[in-house]
Structures are given as structure tokens and as C-alpha cells.
Design an enzyme around this catalytic site. Structure first.
Site, PDB file in Angstrom:
ATOM      1  N   SER A 184       0.818  -1.214   0.000  1.00 47.40           N
ATOM      2  CA  SER A 184       0.000   0.000   0.000  1.00 47.40           C
ATOM      3  C   SER A 184       0.850   1.262   0.000  1.00 47.40           C
ATOM      4  O   SER A 184       1.602   1.515  -0.933  1.00 47.40           O
ATOM      5  CB  SER A 184      -0.972  -0.022   1.177  1.00 47.40           C
ATOM      6  OG  SER A 184      -1.895   1.042   1.082  1.00 47.40           O
ATOM      7  N   HIS A 185       0.757   2.061   1.055  1.00 49.33           N
ATOM      8  CA  HIS A 185       1.421   3.359   1.134  1.00 49.33           C
ATOM      9  C   HIS A 185       2.840   3.257   1.670  1.00 49.33           C
ATOM     10  O   HIS A 185       3.517   4.281   1.802  1.00 49.33           O
ATOM     11  CB  HIS A 185       0.605   4.296   2.021  1.00 49.33           C
ATOM     12  CG  HIS A 185       0.365   3.721   3.389  1.00 49.33           C
ATOM     13  ND1 HIS A 185      -0.437   2.630   3.607  1.00 49.33           N
ATOM     14  CD2 HIS A 185       0.850   4.078   4.603  1.00 49.33           C
ATOM     15  CE1 HIS A 185      -0.442   2.337   4.898  1.00 49.33           C
ATOM     16  NE2 HIS A 185       0.330   3.200   5.526  1.00 49.33           N
ATOM     17  N   ASP A 245      -1.874   6.706  -3.521  1.00 45.14           N
ATOM     18  CA  ASP A 245      -0.756   6.019  -2.869  1.00 45.14           C
ATOM     19  C   ASP A 245      -0.190   4.909  -3.749  1.00 45.14           C
ATOM     20  O   ASP A 245      -0.487   4.826  -4.942  1.00 45.14           O
ATOM     21  CB  ASP A 245      -1.197   5.482  -1.518  1.00 45.14           C
ATOM     22  CG  ASP A 245      -2.198   4.349  -1.644  1.00 45.14           C
ATOM     23  OD1 ASP A 245      -2.966   4.329  -2.626  1.00 45.14           O
ATOM     24  OD2 ASP A 245      -2.223   3.462  -0.765  1.00 45.14           O
ATOM     25  N   ASP A 262      -0.665   1.637  -4.121  1.00 47.18           N
ATOM     26  CA  ASP A 262      -1.519   0.684  -4.841  1.00 47.18           C
ATOM     27  C   ASP A 262      -2.841   1.286  -5.295  1.00 47.18           C
ATOM     28  O   ASP A 262      -3.704   0.572  -5.799  1.00 47.18           O
ATOM     29  CB  ASP A 262      -1.780  -0.547  -3.986  1.00 47.18           C
ATOM     30  CG  ASP A 262      -2.605  -0.253  -2.735  1.00 47.18           C
ATOM     31  OD1 ASP A 262      -2.498   0.857  -2.210  1.00 47.18           O
ATOM     32  OD2 ASP A 262      -3.342  -1.146  -2.281  1.00 47.18           O
ATOM     33  N   ASP A 276      -5.381   2.840  -3.599  1.00 48.05           N
ATOM     34  CA  ASP A 276      -6.628   2.783  -2.837  1.00 48.05           C
ATOM     35  C   ASP A 276      -6.826   3.976  -1.907  1.00 48.05           C
ATOM     36  O   ASP A 276      -7.901   4.125  -1.327  1.00 48.05           O
ATOM     37  CB  ASP A 276      -6.749   1.475  -2.065  1.00 48.05           C
ATOM     38  CG  ASP A 276      -5.677   1.265  -1.003  1.00 48.05           C
ATOM     39  OD1 ASP A 276      -4.770   2.117  -0.893  1.00 48.05           O
ATOM     40  OD2 ASP A 276      -5.737   0.247  -0.288  1.00 48.05           O
ATOM     41  N   ARG A 277      -5.838   4.848  -1.779  1.00 50.92           N
ATOM     42  CA  ARG A 277      -5.978   6.021  -0.922  1.00 50.92           C
ATOM     43  C   ARG A 277      -5.995   7.294  -1.760  1.00 50.92           C
ATOM     44  O   ARG A 277      -5.596   7.281  -2.928  1.00 50.92           O
ATOM     45  CB  ARG A 277      -4.842   6.089   0.093  1.00 50.92           C
ATOM     46  CG  ARG A 277      -4.821   4.899   1.039  1.00 50.92           C
ATOM     47  CD  ARG A 277      -3.760   5.041   2.103  1.00 50.92           C
ATOM     48  NE  ARG A 277      -3.785   3.889   3.003  1.00 50.92           N
ATOM     49  CZ  ARG A 277      -3.409   3.923   4.271  1.00 50.92           C
ATOM     50  NH1 ARG A 277      -2.991   5.054   4.816  1.00 50.92           N
ATOM     51  NH2 ARG A 277      -3.453   2.839   5.023  1.00 50.92           N
ATOM     52  N   LYS A 318     -11.228   0.344  -0.813  1.00 51.71           N
ATOM     53  CA  LYS A 318     -11.198   1.793  -0.946  1.00 51.71           C
ATOM     54  C   LYS A 318     -10.593   2.134  -2.301  1.00 51.71           C
ATOM     55  O   LYS A 318      -9.856   1.337  -2.880  1.00 51.71           O
ATOM     56  CB  LYS A 318     -10.435   2.440   0.204  1.00 51.71           C
ATOM     57  CG  LYS A 318      -9.087   1.832   0.564  1.00 51.71           C
ATOM     58  CD  LYS A 318      -8.558   2.504   1.820  1.00 51.71           C
ATOM     59  CE  LYS A 318      -7.237   1.894   2.282  1.00 51.71           C
ATOM     60  NZ  LYS A 318      -7.442   0.651   3.060  1.00 51.71           N
TER      61      LYS A 318
END
Length: 543
Positions: free
Chosen positions: A113-114, A277, A279, A281-282, A376
Site C-alpha cells: 500500500s502506502h 498512494d 496501490d 486505494d488512498r 477503498k
């Protein structure tokens, strides 16, 4: 091509969290480490024989090699087919959409992710189920148990599959289909929003900038914002995904997206700024001279979603994670919507979405999404913002201030204390947990404590429970402090302190967030004894 049976022994610490298993990249590169975890996923889902899976990720370092290993293990396990994003790339929301659109048995997403990427940074593996969402605790529990008892795994000896060429090929008896990672997702977005209205707004001189942070959303944002919506070439900055995210930290907050923040606070700032981010999703939303807190963004989108075609029949309900500010609750109460408070982790929204109880969900950590997928979705949030701006004729700052005038302002910030020695972080939480019952009635930093508890959750759909989900302290006047340890890091522990206060006074709408939260911040440090337990007086990140 031969199937090889490999003897192995368990590795400690392969318990997947809310977003799969995240470790240092070199840990995943150790002999048998990745293979053990993938084999444990197969065990946890009842095997892969005859199943179809989706595979892709954010392109971080080691993704290319990991994808080949997973394909060969799927083939050895008897999988019928694996659908892979070209170059092993798929944003997390795009993977969720592909799982749902193609009716697969689930998918594996390669991402942390982030978190930063590279040989000395972080890597992750996550399994999503057939509804497109993160594996529920029942499944992750079975995967974890398998990691503790594994004795062997099977893998196919074969040459690498060409993942750059779109089309179908075979790996042993298994079919491998390489697909365009962007097209299906972009088509979905165009079906949800009024692209004609957004195009007209942009053609009329509206300027936007999007920072992809050298992460996976670069190609998606270029296709959607520049090609389909007509934003000027170069509106998407840092658009080429890189294995180390250009040496940066792909977390869309004012600290790590500094380049975007500088552009949006310049004299000639664009009308709208956003970032996503690692991947995809943010999201982060920025207006000229104004950072929009994720909690406010969720509330504003929930209040205005009906301006977009997909939500003209209403959103029915809204859900937020417990640490997220209560701004969305005000929207739900005033508009007669159902409102749900869940633990942190997108998987807790899955049942509510599947049951049709809510259509929009959000977390304070820059995650917002809806029922189009079960993750998300950063670009979805960006596009809904653009649709709302186009339909309302307002700018970002005007829209935010109008929202505060109608619903009040929930002043909100999150302070992250990163890399704390795990034992010290746990001691802080244990100490505070033991004192919760004695806190109500005390006055701290000029504020009286009204209540204190530890959040637990009972799912209204299936009755499942989740305990020990964060410590909550309520202050008079609408203040709230939440403390929890994050499960998204790979080194030490991250203490997250969530700080909230409330005002309906327009004169306070423009006050700096950290200044406005001064009493609440002081109360949090005194109540939790942060310096005593950690030696820290200042957070590493304010978001």
C-alpha cells in the site's frame, strides 16, 4: 515441465493483518518465505484446484519475481486460470473490480500500500475473496494456522511467463491471461460519473493536478484525467510507476506529497489537486491553499454524492471506521441515512456493502470508496470530487466552507509516532487500558473527560465480533481522543493518536487545525503518558 514437491518448515511471524502480510522486501526474498505464505493461502482457501484467480500489484520491487512464483505455484496446485495485469500491474481497486467482473474465486494483490518500496523497504501479499474484498478474519485465521504447520509446497518447474504481452498462454495445464490493467477500471469509472460535465468544466479553464507519486495510479490517472476528461498533458505528475516509487514514500498526506502541497499553495495554484498512494486505494484532496482532511472529504462526498449519476437514487447509508471523525455521522443524521461505525480495516465494510446497508464508506487514513468495488478507491474519490465541483459550480474551498456552515466543523488530525519499540508501545496501551475506568470526571488540559472505553464491534449482518479495536476518550464540548497501534508497518510499532474537536462558530473555521486542537493534543499526551512510555514529544507525521 515438472511439478516439484519441496519440503519446508514454518517461519515465525507470517500472520496476515488487515491488509495481508507485510514485511521487509528482503524477508520475502529469503528462500521459501514467499512460497510458504502462498502455499498457506492455498490451504486457507481450500486449495486452488479448478479455481480462477486474479493476480497483480503496485509494481514495487520484487513484484515481477513474486508474480512468476505465484503463477508456478498456482499451476502446480491445479488452478484452472490466472488473470494477470500486464507487467503484473493492477491497482487494488482495479483488482477488486476485475475479480467481481470476471466472477473469479478471488485474487492475490502484491502490495504494501502506502509503505515505501525497494530492496531495503517493504513488500506485501494480500488475498482478496470472490466478492473482491480483503479476506475476512475467518480466512486469514486459516491462512495463519497453515503458516504455523506447513511442511511442504508444490511448484512447477517452468520458464517465466511473458507478462508484457496481452493475450492468453498456458503454464502447464493452467491458462494465463494477461490483460490491460487500466481499461476495465476506466470504463467502470466512466459509467459512474458525468464525464461530459467534468470535460466541460475542464474545457472552460478549470485546472487540476494529480500526483501519482511514481506509483500504480499513474497510468490510470493519465487515461482518465488527461485522455478521457481532457486535462492538459502533464496534469498527472510523477506518472510512471517505479519499483522504489522514485525513492519517495507513496503515502498521500501533506508530508510525503510535499511537491503537490507546494503547487497547491502557490500564487497560481490550480483549482484542484489530488494524490494517491502506492496501490491506488488512498487519496488526498487539496484546494487552492487548503488541505481537505480525509474525514471531511468522506462527509462532503456523502452529502453531495447524489450529484453523480451512479448515486442519484441515494446512498442509503454511510459507514466510517471508528477513528475517523464523526463528520459523516452529522450528514447521516441530518439526511436520514443509516450510519455505521466499524473497526479499522476495509474488510469490515464488506458485509455492510454486500447487504446493501451502505453505499459509501471511509477511513481517516485517506481511504474512501463505495459499492462499485470492495476496496477503498483513490481515483473514484477524485472523480466524485470533480463531478460534485462540476455539478455544483463551486470551488473546493467554497464547497468545504459551505459544508461546515451547514453541518459544523469536526476539527480533526492524526498524529503518528512511528518506529516505536513494540514492547514500549504495547506498554503504553496496556497502561492506559487499565486506567480507562478512572478517567471520567477528571479535568485534563482544561477539558473535562466525559467518558472512556475500548471499542468493540458486532457485525450487524453476520453477528461476528471484533474486540480491542482502540481506546476512546471523550471530552466535554465534542472533543475525542482515540489511540491504537497500527498494523501496516514492518518495523517496530506505530502509535496512532486521533484528535477531534467540534465547532459551529464560523470564526473558527479558518483556524489552523493543529492550533485549534491544542487543548485536545495536550490532553492526549497527558492522559496517555506518551513521553513517559516512548520518549517522544512530537509525532513523525501529522495528517
Amino acid at each position: 515441465m515438472d511439478i516439484v514437491d519441496v519440503e519446508t518448515t514454518p517461519f515465525e511471524g507470517q500472520k496476515p493483518g488487515t491488509s495481508g502480510l507485510r514485511k521487509k522486501t528482503r524477508t520475502f526474498m529469503e528462500p521459501r518465505y514467499l512460497e510458504n505464505f502462498v502455499a498457506s493461502i492455498w490451504s486457507g482457501i481450500g486449495g486452488v484446484a479448478g479455481k480462477t484467480l486474479v493476480l497483480g500489484g503496485d509494481g514495487r520491487y520484487f513484484s515481477d519475481r513474486a508474480a512468476q512464483v505465484i503463477l508456478r505455484m498456482a499451476a502446480a496446485g491445479g488452478a484452472r486460470k490466472v488473470i494477470v495485469g500486464q507487467g503484473a500491474l493492477l491497482s487494488t481497486p482495479a483488482a477488486s473490480h476485475l475479480i467481481r467482473k470476471r466472477g473469479t474465486d478471488g485474487g492475490i494483490i502484491l502490495s504494501a500500500s502506502h509503505n515505501p518500496g525497494g530492496p531495503e523497504e517493504d513488500f506485501g501479499v494480500k488475498f482478496n475473496t470472490a466478492n473482491g474484498g480483503p479476506a475476512p478474519e475467518e480466512v486469514t485465521g486459516r491462512i495463519h494456522e497453515a503458516t504455523r504447520t506447513i511442511e511442504g509446497y508444490r511448484i512447477l518447474e517452468a520458464q517465466d511467463v511473458d507478462l508484457e504481452r496481452i493475450g492468453t498462454t498456458s503454464l502447464g495445464e493452467m491458462e494465463v491471461e494477461v490483460v490491460d490493467p487500466v481499461a476495465d477500471y476506466a470504463d467502470l469509472m466512466e459509467s459512474l460519473f458525468d464525464f461530459a460535465a467534468i470535460r466541460e468544466m475542464i474545457a472552460g479553464g478549470f485546472r487540476l493536478t494529480f500526483d501519482a507519486m511514481h506509483a500504480v495510479t499513474g497510468p490510470y490517472a493519465r487515461e482518465l484525467l488527461e485522455t478521457r476528461l481532457g486535462a492538459a498533458e502533464g496534469s498527472v505528475r510523477n506518472a510512471v510507476p517505479q519499483p522504489d516509487f522514485g525513492g519517495g514514500h507513496p503515502d498521500p498526506n501533506p508530508i510525503w506529497a510535499r511537491e503537490l502541497m507546494e503547487a497547491m499553495h502557490a500564487e497560481d495554484a490550480p483549482d484542484f489537486g489530488a494524490a494517491s498512494d502506492g496501490d491506488g486505494d488512498r487519496n488526498m484532496i487539496v484546494g487552492p491553499g487548503m488541505y481537505v482532511a480525509p474525514s471531511d472529504s468522506l462527509a462532503i462526498l456523502a452529502a453531495n454524492a447524489e450529484l453523480a449519476p451512479a448515486y442519484r437514487d441515494g446512498v442509503r447509508g454511510v459507514a466510517r471506521s471508528m477513528p475517523t471523525s464523526r463528520a459523516a455521522d452529522r450528514v447521516a443524521e441530518k439526511n436520514g441515512l443509516a450510519a455505521y461505525e466499524t473497526p479499522t480495516g476495509w474488510k469490515f465494510f464488506g458485509n455492510l456493502l454486500d447487504d446493501g446497508r451502505v453505499r459509501i464508506c471511509g477511513e481517516e487514513s485517506a481511504g474512501t470508496g463505495a459499492d462499485h468495488v470492495r476496496e477503498k478507491d483513490g481515483l473514484w474519490a477524485v472523480l466524485l470530487w470533480l463531478n460534485v465541483l462540476a455539478a455544483s459550480g463551486k470551488g473546493v474551498v467554497e464547497l468545504v466552507h459551505d459544508h461546515w456552515r451547514e453541518y459544523g466543523r469536526d476539527i480533526y488530525s492524526r498524529h503518528d509516532f512511528e518506529g516505536i519499540e513494540t514492547a514500549k508501545a504495547e506498554a503504553l496501551i496496556d497502561d492506559l487500558r487499565g486506567r480507562l475506568a478512572d478517567l471520567p470526571g477528571r479535568e485534563v488540559a482544561g477539558r473535562r473527560i466525559e467518558a472512556a472505553d475500548e471499542f468493540s464491534y458486532t457485525d450487524p449482518v453476520d453477528g461476528s465480533t471484533a474486540a480491542a479495536q482502540g481506546l476512546r476518550i471523550y471530552l466535554e464540548g465534542g472533543g475525542r481522543i482515540v489511540l491504537r497501534l497500527s498494523g501496516t508497518g514492518t518495523t517496530g510499532a506505530t502509535l496512532r493518536v486521533y484528535l477531534e474537536d467540534r465547532t459551529e462558530d464560523p470564526d473558527r473555521f479558518g483556524v489552523d487545525t493543529q492550533e485549534a486542537l491544542g487543548e485536545v493534543i495536550a490532553a492526549a499526551h497527558e492522559i496517555a503518558r506518551i513521553e513517559h512510555h516512548t520518549g517522544r514529544t512530537e509525532p513523525d507525521v501529522r495528517a
